[in-house]
Design an enzyme around this catalytic site. Structure first.
Site, PDB file in Angstrom:
ATOM      1  N   SER B 145      39.189  41.258  42.297  1.00  0.00           N
ATOM      2  CA  SER B 145      38.578  41.745  40.713  1.00  0.00           C
ATOM      3  C   SER B 145      38.515  40.259  40.016  1.00  0.00           C
ATOM      4  O   SER B 145      38.484  39.964  40.224  1.00  0.00           O
ATOM      5  CB  SER B 145      38.773  43.524  40.671  1.00  0.00           C
ATOM      6  OG  SER B 145      38.789  43.205  38.942  1.00  0.00           O
ATOM      7  N   TYR B 158      47.480  46.352  38.529  1.00  0.00           N
ATOM      8  CA  TYR B 158      46.159  46.527  39.135  1.00  0.00           C
ATOM      9  C   TYR B 158      45.882  44.527  39.425  1.00  0.00           C
ATOM     10  O   TYR B 158      45.806  44.273  39.804  1.00  0.00           O
ATOM     11  CB  TYR B 158      45.134  47.579  38.548  1.00  0.00           C
ATOM     12  CG  TYR B 158      43.862  46.927  38.776  1.00  0.00           C
ATOM     13  CD1 TYR B 158      43.196  47.770  39.647  1.00  0.00           C
ATOM     14  CD2 TYR B 158      43.116  45.935  38.464  1.00  0.00           C
ATOM     15  CE1 TYR B 158      42.055  47.676  40.316  1.00  0.00           C
ATOM     16  CE2 TYR B 158      42.156  46.082  38.930  1.00  0.00           C
ATOM     17  CZ  TYR B 158      41.491  46.861  39.872  1.00  0.00           C
ATOM     18  OH  TYR B 158      40.045  47.242  40.448  1.00  0.00           O
TER      19      TYR B 158
END
Lengths: 253, 275
Positions: B145, B158
């Site tokens: 990401s 995350y």
């Protein structure tokens, strides 16, 4: 075909990566403007494309000269009526450390490797914007992200291209996407007299254990030039066989 | 002859979003696709879509943070299709109630996020690589990401999981290059998926407006479509990317190119560049 009906201008396409890209783009339906300072080489690329059933023309261009760059872009527009894809790929450089190279050598390298891309953008971007946009692909180098001895001006130029990619992407979004390829060791004519031993030594440093071929970069250029990469802009793609992924340590065994 | 004819692809988190879109794109290009997911109903619907494209799909219910489940996904893939060529580690969780700094984040949240987002990539690779090796090589693509590169407030687990994926990608590339297994990562920006929709729902106002607002923070002025990410995954998994390994590719509408104080989109459609 990924570039059906498009017009693509590719600098440095008399040889190496540019030549491979020109032939691949033509095979994918694009009309090609082959720009290079090397006339016989450029004409050779054009005749290869025409022999393959494609459409191409050669524009002899010295990328150090603003008037040549302008005329190159104008020729693309007058000959084909539009400009959809640019691959700013040409490079010519002088090797040497910062203390070794002369001011002329510095200027020449920065001019061909960095300023030329700005000049192309300066003339071509307004035309591309008015004709509905397009894609701009730049050939950078892993020299933009790693240091190698003896390439002071070349590294500065390639680092500049990486930064300019982001700036151009921000300025031209969303109409024109701008992305850069950072090739590692790709064997082209520029390697000249490099011995087989030296070529093998460099290949050994790539974790894929081979040097790149011009087609390896052309494939990525096509991906970035086409709608396949429609959500990518300002991005760099390293294509180096893993050269920059690994720390080069002497074997301990 | 299509690019992925006769190939077998495993996609984790393949029921929804980027995973689903990529599974369909692989199927459209000839591959048989194994979906590993915890959601039976949605997973089966994806399999039906794969079958309608003329390829074969298979759902293996799995919590891929669990070693035995991962082993079972690979074993079932081999049992059913006889081989594994490509692994797309894609599963990722970032639930709307997971926004904490490290002091406030419950340990269970950290463990769950790291186990699903990062450990599953290790486990699925661990069990898939012996099968990929039998085919003389293949490709592993990992969904990282942009939050593995830059971050925002309140997503430590995350962000750590995504940064970990980038390092794991590089590491596996180095370890398996000699066996012709290439390993690459993608870093999506804001893609209009179910996960992003769930995050938008926790913001005040209409989710559609929030999605549109988030889109404007990307220079291309919009969020991405899952299919635009799928196209990048297929390129990286193809022979056209044969000189690429260990690296990541941003698919983020230009987000990572932009500095913090810059506003989103640059040129207007009428051809003028913003001054």
């Amino acid at each position: 075909m990924l570039l059906e009906g498009k017009v693509a201008l590719i600098t440095g396409s008399a040889s190496g990566i540019g030549r491979a890209t020109a032939k691949l783009f033509a095979a994918q339906g694009a009309k090609i403007v082959v720009a290079d300072i090397n006339k016989p080489g450029g004409e050779n690329t054009v005749s290869d494309i025409i022999d393959g059933g494609g459409e191409a023309l050669f524009v002899e261009t010295d990328l150090a000269k603003m008037e040549d760059v302008k005329s190159m872009v104008d020729t693309a527009m007058t000959s084909f009526g539009r400009l959809d894809v640019i691959h700013s790929n040409a490079a010519a450089y002088d090797m040497g450390t910062a203390t070794e190279i002369t001011e002329d050598q510095w200027d020449r390298t920065i001019s061909t490797c960095l300023k030329a891309t700005w000049m192309i953008a300066h003339h071509a971007v307004p035309l591309m914007l008015t004709s509905g946009g397009g894609t701009f692909v730049i050939t950078g180098s892993d020299h933009a992200i790693r240091g190698y001895p003896g390439y002071a001006a070349y590294q500065a130029a390639k680092g500049g291209l990486l930064a300019m990619t982001r700036s151009l992407a921000a300025d031209c979004a969303p109409t024109i996407r701008v992305n850069i390829i950072l090739p590692g060791a790709v064997e082209t004519e520029i390697w000249g007299e490099t011995t087989q031993e030296e070529r093998d030594r460099i290949a050994e440093m790539c974790i894929l254990k081979r040097n790149g071929r011009p087609e390896d970069i052309a494939n990525v250029a096509l991906f970035l030039a086409s709608d396949m990469s429609s959500y990518m802009t300002g991005a760099h793609i390293v294509v180096d066989g893993g050269l920059t992924s690994v720390v080069q340590l002497p074997e301990t065994e | 002859m299509r690019e992925f004819d006769s190939k077998v692809v495993i996609v984790t988190g393949g029921a929804y979003g980027i995973g689903k879109s990529t599974a369909l794109e692989f199927a459209r290009n000839g591959a048989n696709v194994v979906i590993a997911d915890i959601n039976e109903k949605v997973g089966n619907a994806t399999v039906s879509e794969i079958n309608e494209l003329g390829s074969r799909g298979l759902l293996v219910l799995a919590d891929v943070s669990n070693s035995a489940d991962c082993n079972n996904v690979v074993a079932t893939a081999v049992e059913t299709f006889g081989r594994v060529d490509i692994l797309f580690n894609n599963v990722g969780i970032q639930s709307p109630d997971s926004y904490f700094n490290v002091e406030d984040a419950p340990e269970e949240l950290w463990d769950r996020t790291i186990n699903v987002n990062l450990k599953s990539y290790f486990l699925m690779s661990k069990y898939s690589i012996p099968e990929i090796r039998k085919q003389g090589g293949g490709v592993i693509i990992n969904t990282a990401s942009v939050q593995g590169l830059q971050s925002m407030k309140g997503v430590p687990a995350y962000a750590a999981s995504k940064g970990g994926i980038l390092s794991l990608t590089r590491q596996m590339a180095i370890d398996y290059a000699s066996e012709n297994i290439r390993v690459l990562a993608i870093c999506p920006g804001t893609i209009d998926t179910q996960m992003v929709r769930a995050q938008a729902a926790r913001e005040p106002g209409e989710p559609d407006d929030t999605i549109e607002k988030w889109g404007m923070t990307h220079p291309l002025g919009r969020t991405g479509d899952a299919r635009e990410v799928a196209n990048v995954v297929l390129f990286l998994a193809s022979e056209k990317a044969s000189f690429m390994t260990g690296e990541y590719v941003n698919v983020d509408g230009g987000m990572m190119a932009l500095g913090a104080w810059a506003s989103g989109s640059g040129a207007s459609a009428d051809g003028s560049i913003r001054n």
